[in-house]
Scaffold this motif. Structure first.
Motif, PDB file in Angstrom:
ATOM      1  N   UNK A 338     -29.632   9.416   8.322  1.00  0.00           N
ATOM      2  CA  UNK A 338     -28.472   9.167   7.470  1.00  0.00           C
ATOM      3  C   UNK A 338     -27.394  10.174   7.821  1.00  0.00           C
ATOM      4  N   UNK A 340     -24.293  10.529   6.444  1.00  0.00           N
ATOM      5  CA  UNK A 340     -23.353  10.941   5.412  1.00  0.00           C
ATOM      6  C   UNK A 340     -23.972  10.723   4.042  1.00  0.00           C
ATOM      7  N   UNK A 341     -23.442  11.401   3.044  1.00  0.00           N
ATOM      8  CA  UNK A 341     -23.895  11.152   1.679  1.00  0.00           C
ATOM      9  C   UNK A 341     -23.102  10.041   1.024  1.00  0.00           C
ATOM     10  N   UNK A 342     -22.108   9.525   1.755  1.00  0.00           N
ATOM     11  CA  UNK A 342     -21.308   8.444   1.207  1.00  0.00           C
ATOM     12  C   UNK A 342     -21.904   7.103   1.612  1.00  0.00           C
ATOM     13  N   UNK A 343     -22.570   6.467   0.659  1.00  0.00           N
ATOM     14  CA  UNK A 343     -23.228   5.196   0.955  1.00  0.00           C
ATOM     15  C   UNK A 343     -22.240   4.093   1.277  1.00  0.00           C
ATOM     16  N   UNK A 348     -23.299   5.021   8.276  1.00  0.00           N
ATOM     17  CA  UNK A 348     -24.234   5.688   7.375  1.00  0.00           C
ATOM     18  C   UNK A 348     -25.615   5.971   7.957  1.00  0.00           C
TER      19      UNK A 348
ATOM     20  N   UNK B  81     -29.616  10.614  -7.146  1.00  0.00           N
ATOM     21  CA  UNK B  81     -29.771  10.087  -5.795  1.00  0.00           C
ATOM     22  C   UNK B  81     -30.754  10.942  -4.984  1.00  0.00           C
ATOM     23  N   UNK B 120     -30.442   1.803  -1.059  1.00  0.00           N
ATOM     24  CA  UNK B 120     -29.953   2.503   0.124  1.00  0.00           C
ATOM     25  C   UNK B 120     -31.092   3.146   0.894  1.00  0.00           C
ATOM     26  N   UNK B 166     -22.970  -3.927  -5.337  1.00  0.00           N
ATOM     27  CA  UNK B 166     -22.959  -2.891  -4.312  1.00  0.00           C
ATOM     28  C   UNK B 166     -22.026  -1.758  -4.744  1.00  0.00           C
ATOM     29  N   UNK B 168     -21.767   2.358  -6.807  1.00  0.00           N
ATOM     30  CA  UNK B 168     -22.495   3.581  -7.187  1.00  0.00           C
ATOM     31  C   UNK B 168     -23.106   3.437  -8.575  1.00  0.00           C
ATOM     32  N   UNK B 171     -26.156   1.254  -8.559  1.00  0.00           N
ATOM     33  CA  UNK B 171     -27.319   1.897  -7.942  1.00  0.00           C
ATOM     34  C   UNK B 171     -27.933   2.934  -8.876  1.00  0.00           C
TER      35      UNK B 171
END
Lengths: 419, 183
Positions: A338, A340-343, A348, B81, B120, B166, B168, B171
């Motif tokens: 992964x 980045x922490x930005x999904x 990614x 997360x 994810x 989809x 944040x 999720x």
């Protein structure tokens, strides 16, 4: 000058033997091939899809420079050689239904330089749904006739689990492009299918419908199912040894996800990892001498290796802060990282290739979400799932040639895949 | 006396069936009056168990309805997360669940603690993450007096989302532990 040239040759030779090194192939060296379609009396949808499969298969071998223009001809007409002055080969085929309603194909490969047919064959399938396998077999055969490196991966089955609803997933067997699909296990939550051997006659999967996850072995040609083992919490068959006799399982009899080695003939279960956090995704490497796995023992998931009988654990990957899945073939390891922490960014998860016997890292993908890497039995071809710009694709990476191909995928959300 | 006992049982059962099990009526014992002889303790009826405590007497439908009611009342525990430790803001919810599962009407049931993840990075690791979340909540419930033998854990990874957008926010709703009662 001679020495410099020799050095370059040696370097190229070295590159060709180590897949972790970037290989820059010269473009245009492959023989040029054209395809003629003489199909009559077959549904136009099937006709079009078949042509696309032939073009896709020829391309993915990386052994041809493929002209993807569709040329319609009568199968028995003479070849217009002037039209193909710049080509080396011509593949002509015809799809048809025989008297018994079975789908068939007639094919020949014409060597334009030698002005003669060098291959001719007929194919048939009893169930027309299996037409992709005719295309794959044709390309496999002409590749073999020309003595190019083996492309058995074209004919391998792929097995995957796909979600059909909340707590529901089916297990499906398909061709490598996922065009042909046959559901083998349905109803309930059926996860993590794994081929039992290279012959692909049986597979393991986890049935989650009972109180405890249970691992079953399914014989595809007998239609039978046999219980192997169950475990509370979770149970995954992560890898099968070369001889098919040992399984690497992730299970949690003590509520801790750890890796276990299960010996099928004796039924003996041996714990391989001991850690209070997460140890998963065990894969045999170096001929079964070592096991590569994912662990969060550094506070984030990354790739480690250990010998089965030793407590010592060796860190394999020093790059990235989140490497949560891996697959192996021989001494090679491919892992997804992964970035980045930005999904919701555009880059990614990427795939990387390393070797347990060298320090090189090769990045295999450049953008999007690239997950579920799985080696084909040939060890040189990699299958993966790519999500990019709200689209899902099936990726085929030819490591030896540094080429990748993406097929659009319309199967829904895939849980796990094996090749 | 027997008639009184019978009536008491019927009243207890009725209270349970009508869903008022949280309410209880306690009769304050009479203070002994000075100078009077030591009162004899009357023990008849002290060992009576309500049918819910014995786990018997309910029809299958009633049992199912009771289980669903407890499941609905239980609070889901949410996680950060990639994490499986219980956040400080979730501790009161765990406290609530422990108290709920320790109620007499919940005690006959076993509890499946289900760990879930967002979508994810789905793979084995995600299922292990779900399992660790379930284990964290299970251990916290045991620490609050819920018997360990009643609790089983399982991970559903990303297979059981409550929200499929989809985003944040969506999720975050999926990174949770929830409960299913087992008869």
């Amino acid at each position: 000058m001679k020495r410099v040239f020799l050095l370059v040759l040696l370097t190229l030779g070295l590159s060709a033997s180590d897949l972790t090194l970037e290989i820059v192939k010269e473009v245009g060296n492959e023989p040029k091939i054209a395809v003629e379609n003489g199909t009559t009396g077959v549904e136009s949808r099937l006709d079009k899809k078949f042509f696309k499969l032939i073009i896709g298969d020829l391309t993915v071998t990386s052994h041809f420079n493929v002209d993807d223009k569709e040329r319609r001809v009568n199968f028995d007409d003479a070849i217009d050689q002037i039209a193909y002055r710049d080509k080396e080969y011509l593949l002509r085929y015809k799809l048809f239904y025989d008297d018994r309603g079975r789908l068939g194909a007639r094919v020949f490969l014409f060597d334009l330089a030698q002005n003669r047919r060098i291959f001719e064959k007929s194919y048939t399938v009893s169930d027309r749904q299996r037409y992709p396998f005719i295309a794959h077999k044709i390309v496999y055969d002409i590749n073999k006739v020309l003595n190019f490196p083996d492309v058995s991966f074209l004919r391998s089955f792929v097995i995957f689990s796909k979600y059909t609803g909340a707590k529901r997933a089916d297990i499906v067997v398909s061709d490598y492009t996922l065009t042909y699909q046959k559901t083998i296990v349905s109803g309930g939550l059926n996860l993590f299918p794994k081929w039992a051997s290279k012959e692909q006659r049986a597979f393991y999967y986890t049935d989650m419908s009972g109180e405890k996850p249970t691992l079953y072995r399914v014989d595809l040609y007998q239609g039978t199912r046999k219980k192997i083992i169950s475990s509370p919490g979770m149970l995954v068959c992560s890898d099968v040894s070369e001889d098919g006799k040992q399984l690497l399982l992730t299970m949690a009899p003590g509520m801790q996800p750890d890796i276990y080695l299960y010996d099928l003939p004796s039924g003996r279960l041996e714990r391989v990892t001991y850690y209070r956090g997460i140890d998963v995704n065990g894969n045999f490497t170096e001929g079964g001498r070592k096991i590569v796995f994912v662990s969060d023992r550094l506070g984030y998931p990354t790739i480690f290796a250990k010998e089965v009988d030793s407590r010592a654990v060796e860190r394999l990957v020093y790059h990235g802060r989140n490497n949560s899945s891996c697959t192996t073939s021989g001494n090679y390891v491919v892992y997804s990282s992964r970035e980045t922490n930005n999904a919701f960014g555009r880059n990614t998860f990427n795939l990387y290739l390393i070797s347990t016997t060298s320090d090189y890292i090769r990045r295999l993908t450049a953008n999007g979400v690239n997950i579920f890497p799985r080696f084909a039995p040939d060890g040189e071809t990699l299958l993966f799932i790519k999500e990019y710009a709200n689209q899902t694709g099936l990726g085929v990476l030819r490591l030896r040639y540094n080429k990748s191909y993406i097929y659009p995928l319309y199967t829904g959300k895939i849980q796990s895949i094996d090749w | 006396m027997k008639r009184a006992l019978f009536l008491t049982s019927v009243v207890t059962a009725l209270l349970l069936f009508t869903g008022c099990s949280q309410k209880s009526v306690e009769v304050e014992p009479q203070e002994p009056t000075a100078g009077q002889p030591q009162a004899q303790e009357v023990t008849e009826g002290s060992d009576l168990k309500s049918i819910s405590e014995m786990g018997e007497g309910l029809t299958e439908d009633q049992k199912m309805a009771l289980m669903k009611r407890i499941e609905r009342e239980a609070k889901k525990i949410y996680f950060d997360f990639d994490k499986y430790n219980i956040r400080p803001d979730q501790v009161p919810r765990v406290d609530y669940d422990a108290q709920l599962f320790n109620r007499p009407e919940a005690k006959p049931f076993r509890i499946k603690v289900e760990g879930n993840c967002d979508e994810w990075g789905s793979d084995e690791y995600n299922y292990a993450l779900g399992l660790k979340r379930a284990k964290s909540v299970r251990d916290a419930l045991v620490a609050r007096g819920v018997e360990g033998e009643r609790l089983t854990i399982i991970s559903y990874g990303e297979s059981n989302p409550v929200c499929t957008e989809h985003t944040q926010e969506c999720w975050a709703k999926n990174r949770r532990v929830e409960f299913e009662l087992i008869p």
